[in-house]
Design a protein around this motif. Structure first.
Motif, mmCIF file in Angstrom:
data_model
loop_
_atom_site.group_PDB
_atom_site.id
_atom_site.type_symbol
_atom_site.label_atom_id
_atom_site.label_comp_id
_atom_site.label_asym_id
_atom_site.label_seq_id
_atom_site.Cartn_x
_atom_site.Cartn_y
_atom_site.Cartn_z
ATOM 1 N N LYS A 510 0.839 -1.205 0.000
ATOM 2 C CA LYS A 510 0.000 0.000 0.000
ATOM 3 C C LYS A 510 0.872 1.254 0.000
ATOM 4 O O LYS A 510 0.600 2.227 -0.723
ATOM 5 C CB LYS A 510 -0.917 0.033 1.230
ATOM 6 C CG LYS A 510 -2.126 -0.866 1.147
ATOM 7 C CD LYS A 510 -2.965 -0.667 2.416
ATOM 8 C CE LYS A 510 -4.128 -1.638 2.461
ATOM 9 N NZ LYS A 510 -4.884 -1.508 3.720
ATOM 10 N N GLU A 511 1.886 1.251 0.815
ATOM 11 C CA GLU A 511 2.778 2.404 0.915
ATOM 12 C C GLU A 511 3.502 2.635 -0.408
ATOM 13 O O GLU A 511 3.666 3.773 -0.857
ATOM 14 C CB GLU A 511 3.791 2.169 2.053
ATOM 15 C CG GLU A 511 4.405 3.434 2.625
ATOM 16 C CD GLU A 511 3.371 4.481 3.060
ATOM 17 O OE1 GLU A 511 3.546 5.652 2.662
ATOM 18 O OE2 GLU A 511 2.374 4.132 3.740
ATOM 19 N N LYS A 514 1.080 4.104 -2.938
ATOM 20 C CA LYS A 514 0.836 5.524 -2.624
ATOM 21 C C LYS A 514 1.972 6.387 -3.173
ATOM 22 O O LYS A 514 1.748 7.441 -3.793
ATOM 23 C CB LYS A 514 0.706 5.692 -1.104
ATOM 24 C CG LYS A 514 0.346 7.106 -0.636
ATOM 25 C CD LYS A 514 0.056 7.072 0.867
ATOM 26 C CE LYS A 514 -0.461 8.402 1.385
ATOM 27 N NZ LYS A 514 0.571 9.421 1.555
ATOM 28 N N THR A 515 3.222 5.934 -2.971
ATOM 29 C CA THR A 515 4.392 6.701 -3.425
ATOM 30 C C THR A 515 4.404 6.822 -4.947
ATOM 31 O O THR A 515 4.648 7.908 -5.504
ATOM 32 C CB THR A 515 5.692 6.012 -2.938
ATOM 33 O OG1 THR A 515 5.644 5.908 -1.510
ATOM 34 C CG2 THR A 515 6.919 6.809 -3.354
ATOM 35 N N GLU A 518 1.550 9.218 -6.070
ATOM 36 C CA GLU A 518 1.826 10.618 -5.715
ATOM 37 C C GLU A 518 2.818 11.237 -6.688
ATOM 38 O O GLU A 518 2.661 12.388 -7.118
ATOM 39 C CB GLU A 518 2.379 10.707 -4.284
ATOM 40 C CG GLU A 518 1.289 10.643 -3.231
ATOM 41 C CD GLU A 518 1.829 10.685 -1.804
ATOM 42 O OE1 GLU A 518 1.046 11.052 -0.905
ATOM 43 O OE2 GLU A 518 3.013 10.342 -1.592
ATOM 44 N N THR A 527 -4.943 14.901 -2.352
ATOM 45 C CA THR A 527 -4.530 14.029 -1.240
ATOM 46 C C THR A 527 -4.727 12.584 -1.675
ATOM 47 O O THR A 527 -5.858 12.151 -1.961
ATOM 48 C CB THR A 527 -5.385 14.314 0.006
ATOM 49 O OG1 THR A 527 -5.272 15.701 0.324
ATOM 50 C CG2 THR A 527 -4.935 13.474 1.181
ATOM 51 N N VAL A 528 -3.623 11.834 -1.730
ATOM 52 C CA VAL A 528 -3.680 10.453 -2.221
ATOM 53 C C VAL A 528 -3.785 9.494 -1.043
ATOM 54 O O VAL A 528 -3.082 9.624 -0.043
ATOM 55 C CB VAL A 528 -2.424 10.126 -3.061
ATOM 56 C CG1 VAL A 528 -2.446 8.667 -3.530
ATOM 57 C CG2 VAL A 528 -2.334 11.070 -4.257
ATOM 58 N N ALA A 529 -4.709 8.514 -1.158
ATOM 59 C CA ALA A 529 -4.842 7.477 -0.128
ATOM 60 C C ALA A 529 -5.156 6.155 -0.819
ATOM 61 O O ALA A 529 -5.898 6.120 -1.816
ATOM 62 C CB ALA A 529 -5.953 7.835 0.846
ATOM 63 N N VAL A 530 -4.576 5.086 -0.322
ATOM 64 C CA VAL A 530 -4.880 3.747 -0.849
ATOM 65 C C VAL A 530 -5.984 3.165 0.015
ATOM 66 O O VAL A 530 -5.853 3.082 1.243
ATOM 67 C CB VAL A 530 -3.623 2.848 -0.835
ATOM 68 C CG1 VAL A 530 -3.954 1.449 -1.368
ATOM 69 C CG2 VAL A 530 -2.503 3.474 -1.651
ATOM 70 N N GLU A 531 -7.096 2.764 -0.628
ATOM 71 C CA GLU A 531 -8.262 2.281 0.124
ATOM 72 C C GLU A 531 -8.703 0.917 -0.375
ATOM 73 O O GLU A 531 -8.524 0.576 -1.553
ATOM 74 C CB GLU A 531 -9.432 3.291 -0.021
ATOM 75 C CG GLU A 531 -9.113 4.647 0.577
ATOM 76 C CD GLU A 531 -10.284 5.614 0.458
ATOM 77 O OE1 GLU A 531 -11.413 5.153 0.205
ATOM 78 O OE2 GLU A 531 -10.066 6.834 0.620
#
Length: 631
Positions: A510-511, A514-515, A518, A527-531
């Motif tokens: 997930k991290e 996200k990177t 972004e 604002t980026v979020a992995v859901e």
């Protein structure tokens, strides 16, 4: 008999003020003088009705004429007439109102005719266009002598024996050619009569007009026509609003609408106003088919006082939200200033305003109950009035909540109670709030609507001019109810039930995802979020929180102190769907630029679904799409 004297006013300085400044528009002189002539005729009818005048009424027609060579305009009536004493009393004593005294004297004798005006100040409007005014009059009282009054606009007048042989009054204006020559023109006078005198209760004649009549047959047995002259009657003395609704047909109302607004589409429906307590009010208000331009629709209600046109500026009499209606209101109880140019706010105006609001609400409620299907068909037009009223008038809201409709994206209609029943089983969040979902553009927001429908939620259509305000009103009025636009959150967060979907990605993946995203997106306002979302949802979903979008809407509309803050940047939430195969593909690629290209492509797809992709970014997306499909 000849007499000279001074007009009885408190100071000589007041006369030029009356003459020049009492009326803002000089053409008003004709309204006032014709109204007075009609007034005099109605007084005679009343006296005849109660037996105080025993002669023949005959033709009471008022006549307006002009003589270009003699530079005169004449207004003649066969009404009550005046003696020399009457002229001294009613004309010279400006402050004394003849009409008021007349009504007072005869008010207990039954069948009180409404008297149009105050024959004092109104008469002096003549001096706005005339350098000299004559009155030539013969009273209805048997044995009276005719009287003539002449005044050149100073405070001096002259009364002598007149030469009128028939009962009634001539007012002769010797037009001031320096600044009022325009009024010695047939078309100009006709225009003023059409504007102000169209519905006066006594016939008004202005010259003659041509009329085509059949005149035998020609050689081919076809009818021939010739032109003849007939009296040019400028008014309809018995307009529709003076008649009883029970005597009128739908066609009568539509014909009258066409008379008032010759180039308009037919109205949706109408309301016939008729009240005599605690104030007098008659009229007909029509609901037009509303176009998008609010301002074009306004100032279409005409205000009359005893059938004399006053103004189409009725904002104090009619509630703001009903200014879109068309039609006529007639009330002698609306207070006007002495020139009749401006309304003066008082208790009666407020009562009339409330009465009209109630009548409109009652009519809408009746239409809703009588034929719901027909009401729904007209809702796109009716809805604008209803929502405008609910936003601006608390009492109207209380009535309208029973007949206001909500429409969903499938074209189904619900009243407030019905919609609550439809949604409360599925659309409550973890805090027991009922959440109404809405779309402002069903075509543009189609992707979001389809995601929502998979959960069997319903979506309202809120794409009208007033809906951004109406949404706030509904939230304020409906208990424990929130409204959210379909693209305000990912579908699981729109109605947060605290349900968790497992992620196929580890926290570490997930991290990484996200990177990558972004870097590919490279936008500080996102604002980026992995859901963890359902795998059949989009790989990337771009949303703007409901609160943020409403703040921006307020700013666009110049709300309160929002302008002080400067332009707020667009703030978006970007949800990366951890469970979508494309995200796994991005993570699985062994080339950094391929990862970034795929991530950017998925993000641009999300922007495209929102209509947010344009300019250079759109061109790059198209080129990238061609390149990816070729590989």
């Amino acid at each position: 008999m000849q007499e000279k004297g001074n007009i009885s006013i408190h100071t000589e300085n007041i006369f030029p003020i009356i003459k020049k400044f009492l009326y803002s528009d000089h053409e008003i002189f004709l309204r006032e003088l014709v109204s007075n002539a009609v007034d005099a005729s109605q007084k005679l009818k009343q006296l005849s009705g109660i037996g105080e005048f025993k002669g023949e009424l005959g033709d009471l027609r008022v006549e307006v004429s002009f003589d270009e060579a003699a530079k005169t305009i004449t207004i003649s009536d066969r009404g009550i007439g005046m003696t020399a004493e009457d002229i001294k009393k009613y004309i010279n004593q400006i402050a004394f109102s003849g009409a008021t005294e007349f009504v007072e004297k005869y008010k207990d004798k039954g069948d009180e005719q409404q008297i149009i005006g105050h024959f004092g100040l109104g008469f002096y409007s003549a001096f706005m266009v005339a350098e000299k005014v004559e009155i030539n009059s013969l009273s209805h009282v048997e044995g009276s002598e005719p009287a003539r009054w002449i005044c050149d606009g100073s405070t001096e007048f002259e009364i002598s024996e007149g030469d009128r042989t028939e009962r009634g009054t001539d007012i002769i204006l010797h037009v001031n050619m320096e600044d009022s020559a325009e009024f010695l023109n047939e078309a100009r006078l006709q225009g003023i009569l059409d504007k102000y005198c169209k519905f006066l209760p006594i016939e008004v004649k202005f010259g003659e007009k041509d009329k085509q009549v059949e005149d035998g047959k020609d050689d081919e047995d076809k009818p021939k026509y010739k032109t003849v002259k007939e009296d040019n009657i400028v008014n309809n003395p018995a307009p529709l609003w003076t008649k009883s609704p029970s005597d009128l047909t739908d066609e009568d109302y539509l014909a009258f609408y066409r008379e008032l607004y010759p180039f308009s589409e037919e109205p949706l429906f109408w309301i016939h106003l008729n009240v005599d307590y605690p104030f007098n009010l008659t009229g007909i208000l029509y609901f037009p088919k509303v176009k998008n331009d609010f301002e074009m629709q306004k100032n279409k209600i005409q205000l009359y006082s005893r059938q004399v046109f006053i103004t189409d500026e009725v904002k104090d009499v009619v509630p703001e939200f009903l200014m879109l209606l068309h039609g006529v209101i007639d009330s002698p109880d609306i207070p006007l200033n002495v020139s009749r140019s401006f309304l003066q706010a008082d208790g009666n105006v407020k009562k009339i305003n409330s009465y009209i609001t109630k009548k409109v609400a009652d009519k809408l409620g009746e239409l809703y109950k009588k034929d719901r299907a027909e009401y729904e068909k007209k809702w796109s037009d009716i809805g604008l009035f209803v929502k405008y009223g609910m936003l601006s008038d608390e009492k109207f809201y209380d009535k309208a909540k029973d007949f206001a409709l909500l429409e969903n994206v499938d074209g189904e209609f619900f009243n407030f109670d019905e919609y609550k029943t439809k949604t409360e089983a599925l659309q409550k969040d973890k805090d027991d709030n009922l959440v109404y979902l809405y779309s402002t553009d069903p075509a543009k927001q189609h992707t979001f609507i389809q995601s929502i429908k998979k959960k069997s939620y319903d979506v309202l259509k809120m794409d009208g001019q007033l809906d951004s305000h109406f949404i706030g009103t509904l939230e304020h009025k409906l208990e424990k109810t929130q409204l959210k636009r379909v693209d305000a959150e990912t579908v699981d967060k729109l109605i947060n039930k605290d349900e968790k979907i497992e992620s196929v990605l580890s926290d570490d993946d997930k991290e990484k995802a996200k990177t990558i995203f972004e870097k590919a997106i490279n936008d500080k306002n996102s604002t980026v979020a992995v859901e963890s979302l359902a795998s059949d949802e989009m790989p990337v979903i771009v949303t703007m929180p409901e609160f943020m979008r409403r703040m921006k809407d307020m700013q666009r509309q110049g709300g309160g102190g929002m302008m002080m803050m400067g332009d707020m940047p667009d703030q978006y939430n970007v949800a990366i769907n951890a469970n979508h195969p494309l995200v796994a593909k991005v993570l699985g690629s062994d080339q950094e630029d391929a990862k970034e290209k795929l991530a950017r492509q998925a993000y641009d797809l999300a922007l495209l679904s929102q209509g947010l992709l344009e300019g250079e970014a759109l061109t790059q997306f198209i080129n990238r799409s061609v390149e990816l499909s070729a590989n």
